[in-house]
Design an enzyme around this catalytic site. Structure first.
Site, short mmCIF file in Angstrom:
data_model
loop_
_atom_site.label_atom_id
_atom_site.label_comp_id
_atom_site.label_asym_id
_atom_site.label_seq_id
_atom_site.Cartn_x
_atom_site.Cartn_y
_atom_site.Cartn_z
N ASP A 1 0.96 -1.29 -0.03
CA ASP A 1 -0.22 0.02 -0.06
C ASP A 1 1.00 1.18 -0.01
O ASP A 1 1.82 1.28 0.76
CB ASP A 1 -0.85 -0.02 1.30
N SER A 2 0.72 2.21 -0.85
CA SER A 2 1.61 3.37 -0.94
C SER A 2 0.77 4.68 -1.27
O SER A 2 -0.32 4.51 -1.75
CB SER A 2 2.50 2.96 -2.42
N ASP B 1 4.03 11.25 -9.92
CA ASP B 1 5.58 11.26 -10.17
C ASP B 1 5.74 12.76 -10.87
O ASP B 1 6.87 13.28 -10.39
CB ASP B 1 5.86 10.26 -11.17
P1 IMP Z 1 -2.55 1.86 -3.76
O1 IMP Z 1 -1.26 1.64 -3.12
O2 IMP Z 1 -2.79 0.83 -5.08
O3 IMP Z 1 -4.02 1.83 -2.97
O4 IMP Z 1 -2.63 3.43 -4.61
C1 IMP Z 1 -1.58 4.10 -4.24
C2 IMP Z 1 -1.59 5.41 -4.93
O5 IMP Z 1 -0.47 6.08 -4.51
C3 IMP Z 1 -1.60 5.32 -6.41
O6 IMP Z 1 -2.66 5.28 -7.02
C4 IMP Z 1 -0.56 6.55 -6.90
O7 IMP Z 1 -1.40 7.62 -7.05
C5 IMP Z 1 0.17 6.76 -5.58
N1 IMP Z 1 1.52 6.31 -5.64
C6 IMP Z 1 2.24 5.33 -5.07
N2 IMP Z 1 3.43 4.94 -5.60
C7 IMP Z 1 3.60 6.15 -6.38
C8 IMP Z 1 4.75 6.08 -6.99
O8 IMP Z 1 5.71 5.58 -7.24
N3 IMP Z 1 4.51 7.19 -7.97
C9 IMP Z 1 3.65 8.28 -8.11
N4 IMP Z 1 2.32 7.79 -7.48
C10 IMP Z 1 2.27 6.73 -6.67
#
Ligand code: IMP
Length: 206
Positions: free
Chosen positions: A75-76, A167
């Protein structure tokens, strides 16, 4: 003492083919056979945790239980301290444009800019970081969760077409280019996901 991963097969608890591909690549040196939650037709759990780690854990637990195999989930998101941590765990949700059906990150990036401006603060150069929580769960419910980050600052307007999500407005510390302009191998070397993955490998795969 952390549990070592000794099994042959692992479920990636994601329905996002890009994420599955990226994690598959990262795991390739370890000779693990990988299958995704999407391929197995496992349901996506509701992500109702209030931290990245809780959400990663609940996804990993659901997939490990559903497949009766070890499962890895992530999750990010982008964290902006001056916005009290937003968009944070709501990073994907901030891209829901009421006038469209797909995720719209131009909309989300502009929302970040406007939210900072509304506080009377200049958005340019504001501190921000990406976070990634990775959670590895075994079918007997034991779980190991690691968090990775990459620090940087925000820039507007967005620059670069190479990455995804937020990004184009993120400049990692000690760099001039945004993640959207950077060679993607370089991004993957320094990213929050790489940081979390390296920690996971040290703990569970070595
Ligand atoms: P999830 O972890 O799939 O729930 O969504 C994380 C959201 O965080 C993504 O839709 C991106 O918008 C954003 N995100 C996570 N990692 C990155 C990255 O490396 N670059 C840009 N956006 C990110």
């Amino acid at each position: 003492m952390a549990r070592k991963f000794t099994e042959k097969k692992l479920v990636i608890a994601s329905h996002n083919p890009r994420k599955v591909h990226e994690i598959n690549n990262l795991l390739s040196p370890f000779g693990v056979e990988v299958v995704s939650a999407g391929e197995l037709g496992l349901p996506e759990p509701v992500e109702d945790g209030d931290t990245f780690s809780v959400n990663a854990e609940l996804k990993a637990r659901a997939a490990a239980k559903g497949a009766d195999l070890p499962a890895l989930a992530d999750d990010s998101g982008l964290v902006v301290p001056v916005l009290d941590g937003d968009p944070g765990i709501y990073s994907a949700r901030w891209a829901e444009n009421p006038t469209g059906s797909d995720k719209d990150f131009n909309y989300a990036m502009n929302k970040v800019r406007q939210a900072i401006k509304t506080k009377g603060i200049n958005p340019e150069g504001q501190n921000a970081y990406f976070t990634c929580s990775l959670s590895l769960c075994w079918p007997d419910h034991q779980v190991e969760t690691l968090e990775g980050t990459v620090n940087g600052s925000l820039t507007f307007p967005p620059r670069g077409e190479k990455g995804f999500g937020y990004d184009p407005i993120f400049v990692p510390i000690n760099y001039q280019l945004t993640f959207g302009e950077m060679n993607q191998n370089e991004k993957h070397r320094i990213s929050h996901r790489a940081d979390a993955f390296n920690k996971l490998v040290t703990l569970c795969f070595n």
